[in-house]
Design an enzyme around this catalytic site. Structure first.
Site, PDB file in Angstrom:
ATOM      1  N   HIS A 126      86.591  95.435  65.096  1.00 46.40           N
ATOM      2  CA  HIS A 126      87.118  94.501  66.092  1.00 46.40           C
ATOM      3  C   HIS A 126      88.222  95.111  66.942  1.00 46.40           C
ATOM      4  O   HIS A 126      88.779  94.431  67.805  1.00 46.40           O
ATOM      5  CB  HIS A 126      87.678  93.252  65.405  1.00 46.40           C
ATOM      6  CG  HIS A 126      86.613  92.285  65.010  1.00 46.40           C
ATOM      7  ND1 HIS A 126      86.328  91.978  63.710  1.00 46.40           N
ATOM      8  CD2 HIS A 126      85.752  91.552  65.763  1.00 46.40           C
ATOM      9  CE1 HIS A 126      85.331  91.101  63.674  1.00 46.40           C
ATOM     10  NE2 HIS A 126      84.969  90.824  64.900  1.00 46.40           N
ATOM     11  N   ARG A 158      80.233  79.732  64.013  1.00 48.27           N
ATOM     12  CA  ARG A 158      81.109  79.548  65.168  1.00 48.27           C
ATOM     13  C   ARG A 158      80.324  79.978  66.407  1.00 48.27           C
ATOM     14  O   ARG A 158      79.292  80.637  66.300  1.00 48.27           O
ATOM     15  CB  ARG A 158      82.392  80.368  65.051  1.00 48.27           C
ATOM     16  CG  ARG A 158      82.175  81.858  65.148  1.00 48.27           C
ATOM     17  CD  ARG A 158      83.464  82.641  64.918  1.00 48.27           C
ATOM     18  NE  ARG A 158      84.369  82.569  66.044  1.00 48.27           N
ATOM     19  CZ  ARG A 158      84.492  83.529  66.969  1.00 48.27           C
ATOM     20  NH1 ARG A 158      83.748  84.624  66.916  1.00 48.27           N
ATOM     21  NH2 ARG A 158      85.352  83.411  67.961  1.00 48.27           N
ATOM     22  N   ASN A 160      80.530  82.039  70.143  1.00 53.70           N
ATOM     23  CA  ASN A 160      81.283  82.982  70.965  1.00 53.70           C
ATOM     24  C   ASN A 160      80.490  83.123  72.268  1.00 53.70           C
ATOM     25  O   ASN A 160      79.347  82.684  72.360  1.00 53.70           O
ATOM     26  CB  ASN A 160      81.408  84.320  70.245  1.00 53.70           C
ATOM     27  CG  ASN A 160      82.457  85.211  70.878  1.00 53.70           C
ATOM     28  OD1 ASN A 160      83.295  84.765  71.667  1.00 53.70           O
ATOM     29  ND2 ASN A 160      82.407  86.487  70.548  1.00 53.70           N
ATOM     30  N   TYR A 201      87.546  92.048  79.416  1.00 50.16           N
ATOM     31  CA  TYR A 201      86.858  92.354  78.165  1.00 50.16           C
ATOM     32  C   TYR A 201      85.449  91.780  78.172  1.00 50.16           C
ATOM     33  O   TYR A 201      84.499  92.403  77.702  1.00 50.16           O
ATOM     34  CB  TYR A 201      87.653  91.800  76.983  1.00 50.16           C
ATOM     35  CG  TYR A 201      86.927  91.941  75.679  1.00 50.16           C
ATOM     36  CD1 TYR A 201      86.674  93.204  75.139  1.00 50.16           C
ATOM     37  CD2 TYR A 201      86.448  90.840  74.988  1.00 50.16           C
ATOM     38  CE1 TYR A 201      85.987  93.361  73.959  1.00 50.16           C
ATOM     39  CE2 TYR A 201      85.759  90.974  73.796  1.00 50.16           C
ATOM     40  CZ  TYR A 201      85.528  92.241  73.289  1.00 50.16           C
ATOM     41  OH  TYR A 201      84.835  92.385  72.125  1.00 50.16           O
ATOM     42  N   LYS A 202      85.301  90.594  78.713  1.00 52.35           N
ATOM     43  CA  LYS A 202      83.986  89.969  78.722  1.00 52.35           C
ATOM     44  C   LYS A 202      83.113  90.509  79.853  1.00 52.35           C
ATOM     45  O   LYS A 202      81.961  90.097  80.017  1.00 52.35           O
ATOM     46  CB  LYS A 202      84.116  88.442  78.785  1.00 52.35           C
ATOM     47  CG  LYS A 202      84.663  87.899  77.446  1.00 52.35           C
ATOM     48  CD  LYS A 202      84.698  86.404  77.380  1.00 52.35           C
ATOM     49  CE  LYS A 202      85.299  85.872  76.079  1.00 52.35           C
ATOM     50  NZ  LYS A 202      84.416  86.038  74.897  1.00 52.35           N
TER      51      LYS A 202
END
Lengths: 306, 179, 346
Positions: C193, C223, C225, C316-317
Site C-alpha cells: 500500500h 468495502r 473502492n 493518485y486516481k
C-alpha cells in the site's frame, strides 16, 4: 458459537483428558488450520466460563473437534468443570476455530518445542506438516513420564526427572538456515527458549510462541463505561470483560487471552494505574488503551469507551 | 527530486549495530567498508568471528551469488548478516539471502556511497544496475522510465514506469538522483 | 435467476455495455456528497435482492466476456497469475470457497458434486465439466487458484498471515487499477500500500490491518473502492501502460460521457480455513458517465464528489488532467438539489 455434543471423554494422563465434540446431527464441522484453538463455553452453576483450548484433532477432519484439558486445581475453575462436570452426551457451545499460532509455511524447517500440556497446538500441526511433506523436528519436554499425554513416534521425548533434559543450545545451534522455531508451554519455559534463541542470534521473525493467559485474579476495582453510562465493579476473580458481559455491555472478543486484539478498548480517563497483562498493545498505546480480557486497574476510577 | 525512505516499501537503512549471533557475515563494497569498520570498532569480538565478503574491483558484483552460496553452505540459524554499500549491492545481497531462507530480521543494512539505484522496468522486466538519473533509459526496451520509490525486496529493485505513456515523446530532462 | 451474457470486448472496439438492469444494480460507492478515505468495512453477508452484494461471488451479464478478456491477458503475460511455493494449500482453500459458494448461490449455472476428495465441477456458462481430486494438483490443468480464478470475475489477492501482518504471496490480477502483482508479490500489507497517498499518515492502514487479521471463517467483510478509467478497459496494468496511457488523453467534451468510466471495486475479505490465509477478491464494475447520470441522484452526487476531491487523490486516481472536463460534463446533471443519504437510487 455452535452447539455441539460432547461424545467422548478419555483420560490421556493423570491430569490431562481428551474431549471430543461432534455436531448433534452428524453434520461436518468447518475444517481449520494446525495451531487453531476454540473457545469452549461452560455453564458452571450461575457462572458462564469461556476458556480457549487448542484443537488437537486433524485439521482436515470435520467429523469432530478434539481438545485436551489439563486439570488446574489452582485455576479459575474451567478445567475443573471440564474434568468433573462435563460428561459425554452433554451439549456445549463452542466458538469457530481461530488460529493465532499458525505455521509459517515459508519456513525451510519447523522446530517445535513443547513443554507438558503445551504439546496440544502441535498435535493439530503434525498431520498438516506430514501432508505437506515439510521438514520438522518435535521436542516434547516433560518433568516426569506420567505427564506424557500422547505417544508420538516422530517426537524426541525429554523427561527431566529421568535425566534426558533437552540440550537447548545444542538444538538451537544445529538448525539450518530458514528454520522457524515454535514454542508452547509454561510462561517460564517460553521465556527461557526465546531468550536463549535471541542470545544465539535467532531473529524475532523466526520465533513463535503461544501462551494463553488465563485472566489472573487481583483486587476488585471500579470501571466507568462512558457510552453505556454505567459504573461496574470488577470482582477479584472476574475479568473486566466478564464484568462488562455480566452488565449487558457488548465487547467483541476472540481469544480472551490478551493475544488477538479484538477486545481492545479506548481509555478515556484514568485516575490510577492500569495493570496491562496482554501481549497485544504496543508500549506507546498503553496509556490510552486497555485489553479488558486480561488487564486490571488499581486506583480511583477508570473510564473506558464502552 | 526522488529520495529513498519516503514510503513504506522503500528500504530502511539504519546504521549497522552489533547484535548477538552465533556466526557473522558482512558484505560490503568499497564505500561500505567504512561502515563495517565502524561496526567492528564498536564490537571487536564481532570482527573476530565475522566472514567478510568485499565486493569491488577484485570481486565484481556478478561474483556475489557464488560467494554467498559458499558462505551459506554450512550456515545455521544464529547467523546474522550486515550489508553496507550501494543500494544495488544491498538489494541484491538481501534478495539472495531471503531466497536462501534467511529471515529478514537477521539482516541489517547501511547505505554508503552513491545514490544510484537498482531498477526494474515494469514493462519489459529488465533490471538495470546503478541507475543515477530520473528518468532513465531502460536498457531492455529503450523506454524513458520514471524512477518510483516503490521497492520490492524480493526482486531487490525499485520500479521504473514509462514516463511518457500518455504523451509519447514528452520526456523531461533527466535529473541526478539524490540521497 | 436467468442471466443473458453479453457479447462484448474490453479492448480494441470496446463494445462493453451495461443493460438497464446492470445500471440499476451498479454499486455506486458514495453514500454522501464528498469522499475521503475510510476503512468503511461491513459484513459481507448478503444484501438487497438483485444487488451486487447478494451473492458471495456476484455473477453478472459480463461474466463470459470478462473471462475471455482474462484469458487474452494471461496468454500475453502469464506472470499476471502467480503463487509463491508455500501458497498452494491456500489455493485449494480459494477453489473450495468459490466452488461451494457459486454452486449454492447459482445452482442453475454451477454444480459441485463431492465424493470424498473426488470432485466434479460443472460451469455451464463456460462449458466446463471437470472431475479432479481435491488437494492433488496433478488432476487439474492449472494450479487450484489459477483454475478457479480463470472462471471467476474480479482480481484475487491471496494473502498469507504471519508475523502479525498479511503478505501478498499469490494472486490473479488482470483487471487492476494500475498495480503490478509481479512487482508487489511477496510484500506485506504496508509495503504494497506504500504508494497510496495520505492513508498512511491517517493511520488507516494500521486500523485496517488489525481489522483484517481478525476476520474469521464465519465473518467475511467487504468495502467499496473506486477510481476512473478512460474506456471500459479491464487491463489497466502498469505493464501495459504504454498501450492505454494515450487513451487517457483522447477525451473531448463531446465523447466524455461515453468514454469516461467510473470504476468501482467491490473488495471482500475471507478467512481461508485450511491455510489460515486471507482471500481478497477485488471485483471491478465499470459504468460510463452517460449511463451513470441516468440515475439523477448519482449524477448530482458524483459531480460534487469529483469537483471537491483533494488534488493528490485526483492525481493518485489518475484523472487529474481530465478533471476540469469531467466536472464540466457532470455539472450539467447537478441542479443543486439535496441528495438522499446512502448509495441506492431514489
Amino acid at each position: 458459537m455452535i452447539q455441539l455434543r460432547l461424545t467422548d471423554k478419555t483420560p490421556l494422563s493423570p491430569r490431562i483428558t481428551r474431549f471430543r465434540f461432534q455436531h448433534p446431527d452428524g453434520a461436518p464441522l468447518p475444517v481449520f488450520s494446525g495451531g487453531a484453538h476454540v473457545m469452549v463455553e461452560m455453564q458452571d452453576g450461575d457462572i458462564l466460563r469461556r476458556n480457549a483450548y487448542s484443537l488437537i484433532s486433524d485439521p482436515q477432519d470435520g467429523s469432530g473437534y478434539e481438545i485436551a484439558v489439563q486439570r488446574e486445581d489452582q485455576g479459575r475453575g474451567g478445567s475443573r468443570f471440564m474434568h468433573e462436570q462435563a460428561q459425554p452426551g452433554m451439549l456445549m457451545r463452542l466458538g469457530q476455530p481461530v488460529n493465532l499460532f499458525g505455521l509459517n509455511l515459508t519456513a525451510r524447517k519447523h522446530l517445535l518445542i513443547a513443554g507438558g500440556v503445551g504439546i496440544t497446538p502441535f498435535l493439530g500441526q503434525i498431520p498438516e506438516l506430514d501432508r505437506l511433506g515439510a521438514d520438522y523436528e518435535l521436542r516434547y519436554c516433560v518433568r516426569s513420564r506420567d505427564e506424557v499425554a500422547v505417544d508420538l513416534p516422530g517426537a524426541q521425548l525429554h523427561v527431566s526427572d529421568e535425566g534426558s533434559r533437552m540440550d537447548l543450545d545444542g538444538v538451537l545451534g544445529a538448525q539450518p538456515i530458514g528454520t522457524h522455531l515454535y514454542v508452547c508451554g509454561s510462561a517460564r519455559m517460553i521465556a527461557a527458549v526465546l531468550d536463549r534463541a535471541t542470545a544465539l542470534g535467532w531473529p524475532p521473525d523466526a520465533l513463535h510462541s503461544e501462551e494463553f493467559l488465563a485472566p489472573a485474579p487481583g483486587e476488585p476495582f471500579d470501571v466507568h463505561c462512558a457510552r453505556s453510562h454505567k459504573t461496574l465493579t470488577v470482582g477479584a476473580h472476574q475479568s473486566m470483560l466478564e464484568a462488562l458481559e455480566a452488565a449487558g455491555i457488548d465487547a467483541p472478543w476472540l481469544c480472551r487471552g490478551g493475544a488477538c486484539g479484538q477486545c481492545e478498548t479506548d481509555v478515556l480517563a484514568c485516575d490510577g494505574q492500569i495493570d496491562h497483562r496482554d501481549h497485544w498493545l504496543h508500549d506507546d498505546e498503553r496509556n490510552r488503551k486497555i485489553m479488558p480480557c486480561v488487564s486490571r486497574f488499581r486506583g480511583q476510577l477508570l473510564t473506558i469507551d464502552r | 527530486m526522488t529520495s529513498a525512505h519516503s514510503i513504506a516499501s522503500s528500504p530502511r537503512y539504519a546504521p549497522l549495530e552489533p547484535r548477538a549471533c552465533s556466526a557473522a557475515l558482512m558484505i560490503a563494497d568499497d564505500a561500505g567498508m567504512a561502515a563495517i569498520d565502524a561496526l567492528i570498532g564498536q564490537n571487536p569480538e564481532l570482527g573476530r568471528k565475522a566472514t567478510i565478503l568485499r565486493i569491488g574491483a577484485t570481486a565484481p558484483p556478478d561474483t556475489l551469488p557464488a560467494a554467498l552460496d559458499g558462505a551459506l553452505s554450512q550456515a545455521r540459524m544464529g547467523l546474522q548478516v550486515w550489508l553496507a554499500g550501494s543500494q544495488g549491492l544491498i538489494a541484491r545481497a538481501q534478495a539472495l539471502l531471503l531466497a536462501a531462507g534467511l529471515p529478514k530480521g537477521a539482516i541489517q543494512s547501511e547505505h554508503r556511497g552513491t545514490a544510484a539505484r537498482r531498477m526494474q522496468c515494469v514493462h519489459c522486466k529488465t533490471l538495470a544496475e546503478g541507475v543515477t538519473t530520473d528518468p532513465y533509459t531502460c536498457p531492455g526496451c529503450g523506454r524513458a522510465l520514471f524512477v518510483r520509490d516503490h521497492f520490492s525486496a524480493r526482486l531487490g529493485a525499485f520500479q521504473g514506469v514509462c514516463i511518457d505513456a500518455e504523451t509519447p515523446g514528452d520526456i523531461p530532462e533527466p535529473q541526478e538522483l539524490r540521497l | 435467476m436467468t442471466i443473458t451474457f453479453n457479447k462484448e470486448s474490453f479492448r480494441g472496439d470496446y463494445s462493453y455495455h451495461n443493460s438497464a438492469t446492470a445500471i440499476r444494480r451498479f454499486p455506486f460507492p458514495f453514500d454522501r456528497d464528498e469522499y475521503m478515505y475510510s476503512v468503511n468495512m461491513e459484513p459481507h453477508k448478503g444484501g438487497r435482492p438483485g444487488s451486487v452484494f447478494e451473492a458471495r461471488f456476484d455473477v453478472d451479464e459480463h461474466y463470459v466476456a470478462e473471462m475471455e478478456d482474462r484469458a487474452i491477458t494471461l496468454s500475453r503475460d502469464p506472470m499476471r497469475c502467480q503463487s509463491l511455493p508455500h501458497m498452494t494449500l491456500a489455493g485449494w482453500d480459494v477453489l473450495e470457497l468459490i466452488m461451494t459458494s457459486k454452486a449454492q448461490d447459482y445452482p442453475d449455472l454451477f454444480e459441485l458434486h463431492r465424493d470424498g476428495n473426488r470432485w466434479r465441477w460443472v460451469n455451464r456458462p463456460l462449458g466446463i465439466d471437470d472431475t479432479f481430486t481435491f488437494l492433488d494438483e496433478t488432476t487439474l490443468p492449472y494450479g487450484p487458484m489459477e483454475y478457479i480464478t480463470r472462471q471467476t470475475q474480479g482480481d484475487f489477492a491471496v494473502l498469507d498471515q504471519r508475523e502479525g501482518n498479511l503478505w501478498m504471496d499469490a494472486g490473479m490480477v488482470t483487471s487492476q487499477a494500475d498495480w503490478s502483482l509481479d512487482f508487489d508479490i511477496g510484500m506485506n500489507f504496508f509495503e504494497w500500500h506504500a504508494p497510496v497517498p495520505r492513508a498512511a499518515e491517517m493511520g488507516i492502514f494500521q486500523r485496517a490491518l488489525k481489522f483484517l487479521l481478525n476476520i474469521q471463517q464465519d465473518t467475511p467483510a467487504r468495502r467499496l473502492n473506486w477510481t476512473m478509467t478512460v474506456n471500459p478497459r479491464l487491463d489497466t496494468s502498469p505493464e501495459t501502460y504504454p498501450e492505454w496511457g494515450p487513451e487517457k488523453r483522447s477525451l473531448t467534451p463531446e465523447n466524455l460521457g461515453q468514454k469516461q468510466y467510473l470504476r468501482v471495486e467491490l473488495q471482500s475479505f475471507w478467512r481461508l480455513p485450511r491455510s489460515n490465509g486471507l482471500l481478497f477478491p477485488i471485483r471491478c464494475y465499470l459504468i460510463s458517465l452517460q449511463d451513470l447520470v441516468t440515475v439523477p441522484k448519482w449524477g448530482r452526487r458524483f459531480h460534487r464528489v469529483i469537483r471537491d476531491l483533494p488534488e493528490d487523490l485526483a492525481t493518485y486516481k489518475g484523472f487529474i488532467v481530465n478533471r476540469p472536463m469531467i466536472v464540466d460534463y457532470l455539472s450539467r446533471f447537478d441542479d443543486g438539489a439535496p441528495t438522499s443519504p446512502g448509495i441506492w437510487p431514489d
